[in-house]
Scaffold this active site. Structure first.
Site, PDB file in Angstrom:
ATOM      1  N   GLU A 290       7.124  28.276  25.826  1.00 24.95           N
ATOM      2  CA  GLU A 290       8.473  28.306  25.242  1.00 24.95           C
ATOM      3  C   GLU A 290       9.043  29.711  25.290  1.00 24.95           C
ATOM      4  OE1 GLU A 290      11.923  27.854  24.080  1.00 24.95           O
ATOM      5  OE2 GLU A 290      10.791  25.978  24.096  1.00 24.95           O
TER       6      GLU A 290
ATOM      7  N   CYS B  28      17.306  21.256  18.874  1.00 27.61           N
ATOM      8  CA  CYS B  28      17.492  20.420  17.676  1.00 27.61           C
ATOM      9  C   CYS B  28      17.166  21.193  16.402  1.00 27.61           C
ATOM     10  CB  CYS B  28      16.632  19.170  17.757  1.00 27.61           C
ATOM     11  SG  CYS B  28      16.680  18.175  16.250  1.00 27.61           S
TER      12      CYS B  28
ATOM     13  N   LEU C 295      10.047  27.740  18.814  1.00 27.19           N
ATOM     14  CA  LEU C 295       9.477  26.409  18.739  1.00 27.19           C
ATOM     15  C   LEU C 295      10.476  25.463  18.064  1.00 27.19           C
ATOM     16  CD1 LEU C 295       5.837  27.225  17.521  1.00 27.19           C
ATOM     17  CD2 LEU C 295       6.573  26.687  19.845  1.00 27.19           C
TER      18      LEU C 295
ATOM     19  N   ILE D  13      29.199  16.452  17.749  1.00 24.80           N
ATOM     20  CA  ILE D  13      29.236  17.859  17.333  1.00 24.80           C
ATOM     21  C   ILE D  13      30.580  18.196  16.710  1.00 24.80           C
ATOM     22  CG2 ILE D  13      29.115  20.251  18.149  1.00 24.80           C
ATOM     23  CD1 ILE D  13      27.238  19.246  20.377  1.00 24.80           C
TER      24      ILE D  13
ATOM     25  N   ARG E 240      27.384  19.723  27.814  1.00 27.32           N
ATOM     26  CA  ARG E 240      26.162  20.517  27.753  1.00 27.32           C
ATOM     27  C   ARG E 240      25.597  20.659  29.164  1.00 27.32           C
ATOM     28  NH1 ARG E 240      24.277  21.865  22.885  1.00 27.32           N
ATOM     29  NH2 ARG E 240      22.190  22.295  23.683  1.00 27.32           N
TER      30      ARG E 240
ATOM     31  N   GLY F 227      37.092  18.366  21.183  1.00 26.53           N
ATOM     32  CA  GLY F 227      36.104  17.312  21.365  1.00 26.53           C
ATOM     33  C   GLY F 227      35.827  16.569  20.077  1.00 26.53           C
TER      34      GLY F 227
ATOM     35  N   ALA G 256      17.566  14.073  20.064  1.00 31.65           N
ATOM     36  CA  ALA G 256      16.225  14.575  19.758  1.00 31.65           C
ATOM     37  C   ALA G 256      15.218  13.437  19.654  1.00 31.65           C
ATOM     38  CB  ALA G 256      16.249  15.374  18.459  1.00 31.65           C
TER      39      ALA G 256
ATOM     40  N   ASP H 258      16.510  16.135  27.237  1.00 31.29           N
ATOM     41  CA  ASP H 258      17.869  16.326  27.749  1.00 31.29           C
ATOM     42  C   ASP H 258      17.914  16.539  29.252  1.00 31.29           C
ATOM     43  OD1 ASP H 258      18.571  16.187  25.111  1.00 31.29           O
ATOM     44  OD2 ASP H 258      19.494  18.169  24.993  1.00 31.29           O
TER      45      ASP H 258
ATOM     46  N   HIS I 283      18.382  -5.373  -4.648  1.00 31.74           N
ATOM     47  CA  HIS I 283      19.706  -5.212  -5.251  1.00 31.74           C
ATOM     48  C   HIS I 283      19.613  -4.221  -6.419  1.00 31.74           C
ATOM     49  CE1 HIS I 283      23.712  -6.280  -6.672  1.00 31.74           C
ATOM     50  NE2 HIS I 283      23.210  -6.359  -7.900  1.00 31.74           N
TER      51      HIS I 283
END
Length: 462
Positions: free
Chosen positions: A33, A41, A37, A182, A267, A178, A314, A306, A438
């Site tokens: 990475e 998301c 980490l 988001i 994106r 947009g 995610a 993605d 209920h």
């Protein structure tokens, strides 16, 4: 040189979940990475926005306290405190992921990885270059906000969602480009704290991915009721910054002045400069092409999240991480995108799974539908949260549920019952015959399925 059974390139939602599952299945695992980490998301997406929205929810609750017989004489908000809360949530969860990975003895390498051949990656770390070898490589590099040149994004006046999450102040007014997830979530947040919010969407409805015009219209009405100015069917022609103000010219000829502009469209998939060309991995307009087992065209190379396109969610990436880990371990699994729910955490929330009525009809499915508003639900009334409805779509021939749409309080939670229903081919009768506690919000679902069955109780029959 150490060799691993599986290397995950990227520690976002798909990467870290896949790495943990692979380790639990007995594999020797490495995860690479470049940034933090948890990926987008956790650090720049779903988690920080939900932390901010919780602050907005608390503030809204205080504002309406008198409705519940509670007198609050004076209250205010602290922008720095709100954003510190967001940062603390992120730190806690990042630390948790690191602990989970290390508890499974997953080797974490911090740096930018690049594929050299189908078993080798070169990682640029702060200490220098490192070579890592693996029998299987899983690409989980994610996506990032598209930086569209025409919008002149500068990170100060014209922002991406990443930039907006780092603001330490609430703008007096903001234009959001947009009306997807988001855009609507940030509009909800800023509006709660008094910003004058305008949303511009070039498509003819808000939430363009929602193929139900009636529900999209309902969402727009609710946004307008909250004081958010929504302009659909309008395109941004140009953006100019002058004297710390942003002037946005619309295709309608209208010029809007605002303190900030948030660009929340598009994106970019992170498939560039990771060495795909070195091994001939097939791509399509930046999307890594995979089969139903998430394999690329190269035998031992997989891709998830993605970077393979589809809905950029995610929980989709997490499930793909689990599926690819199990496939590599010898238990071949396929992804079932038929039951992929999605949600927008506005106020009220929006959640969808399966087919809308329109989509079902386009596929030649004869359907029946049931709708019940939250005004008919006792718990919603007691919460003073009656905006919205539950809609269920079922196949007419056998009453099997094929889709559902919810606009209302805790919609993101309520959709799970209907996701399970679609997964297991349950019918309207199966949900109707299940006793729901209920008073609870899911009783609205139990009532909605009864509409086409002719047994609904809490709405007027016509």
């Amino acid at each position: 040189m150490e060799k691993f059974d599986v290397i995950f390139l990227g520690a976002g939602s798909g990467g870290y979940v896949g790495a943990i599952r692979s380790a639990d299945l007995g594999k020797k695992v490495c995860i690479i990475e470049e940034r933090d980490l948890g990926g987008t998301c956790l650090n720049r997406g779903c988690i920080p926005t939900k932390a901010l929205l919780k602050s907005a929810d608390v503030y809204n609750t205080i504002k309406e306290a008198k409705v519940f017989g509670i007198n609050v004489d004076s209250f205010s908000y602290d922008p720095a405190g709100i954003f510190n809360w967001k940062e603390n949530v992120i730190k806690r969860l990042v630390s948790g992921i690191e602990f989970l990975l290390k508890s499974r003895r997953v080797v974490i390498i911090k740096g930018r990885g690049k594929i050299i051949d189908n078993e080798t990656l070169e990682v640029e770390t702060p200490q220098g270059k490192e070579i890592v070898k693996g029998e299987n490589i899983v690409i989980a590099t994610g996506s990032e906000p598209a930086r569209i040149p025409a919008f002149k994004i500068d990170g100060i006046n014209v922002l991406t969602s990443d930039d907006a999450l780092n603001l330490r102040e609430i703008p007096k007014d903001i234009l959001i480009v947009g009306a997807g997830a988001i855009g609507i979530e940030f509009a909800t947040f800023y509006s709660a704290f008094g910003s004058k919010v305008t949303i511009v969407e070039m498509m003819p409805q808000v939430v363009p991915t929602l193929r139900d015009k009636k529900i999209a219209s309902l969402i727009q009405k609710i946004l307008s009721k909250e004081g958010i100015d929504v302009k659909v069917g309008a395109k941004i022609e140009s953006i100019e910054v002058k004297d710390s103000k942003v002037y946005s010219t619309l295709s309608t000829g209208e010029i809007l002045e605002s303190e900030k502009v948030l660009v929340s469209i598009g994106r970019k998939l992170n498939s560039d400069n990771i060495g795909l060309e070195n091994i001939g991995v097939e791509t399509d307009k930046g999307r890594i092409v995979v089969d139903e087992y998430l394999r690329t065209n190269v035998r031992n190379i997989y891709a998830i999240g993605d970077v393979i396109g589809g809905l950029l969610l995610a929980h989709k990436a997490m499930k793909e991480g689990e599926v690819v880990a199990e496939t590599i371990a010898g238990d071949e699994k396929k992804m079932d995108y038929r039951v992929l729910p999605w949600a927008i955490f506005s106020s009220p929330e929006i959640a969808v799974v399966g087919l809308t009525e329109e989509e079902a009809k386009e596929q030649g499915i004869d359907v029946v539908t049931g709708e019940v508003p939250f005004t008919a639900n006792g718990k919603a009334v007691s919460m003073n949260a009656t905006d919205g409805l539950v809609k269920v779509v079922a196949r007419k021939e056998d009453n099997v549920i094929v889709g559902a749409q919810i606009v209302g309080p805790e919609a993101s939670i309520m959709i799970s019952e209907l996701s399970l229903a679609i997964k297991k081919n349950l019918t309207l009768n199966d949900i109707s015959d299940t006793i729901h506690t209920h008073p609870t919000l899911p009783e609205t679902t139990a009532e909605a399925v009864k509409v086409p069955l002719g047994s609904v109780v809490h709405i007027v029959k016509r």
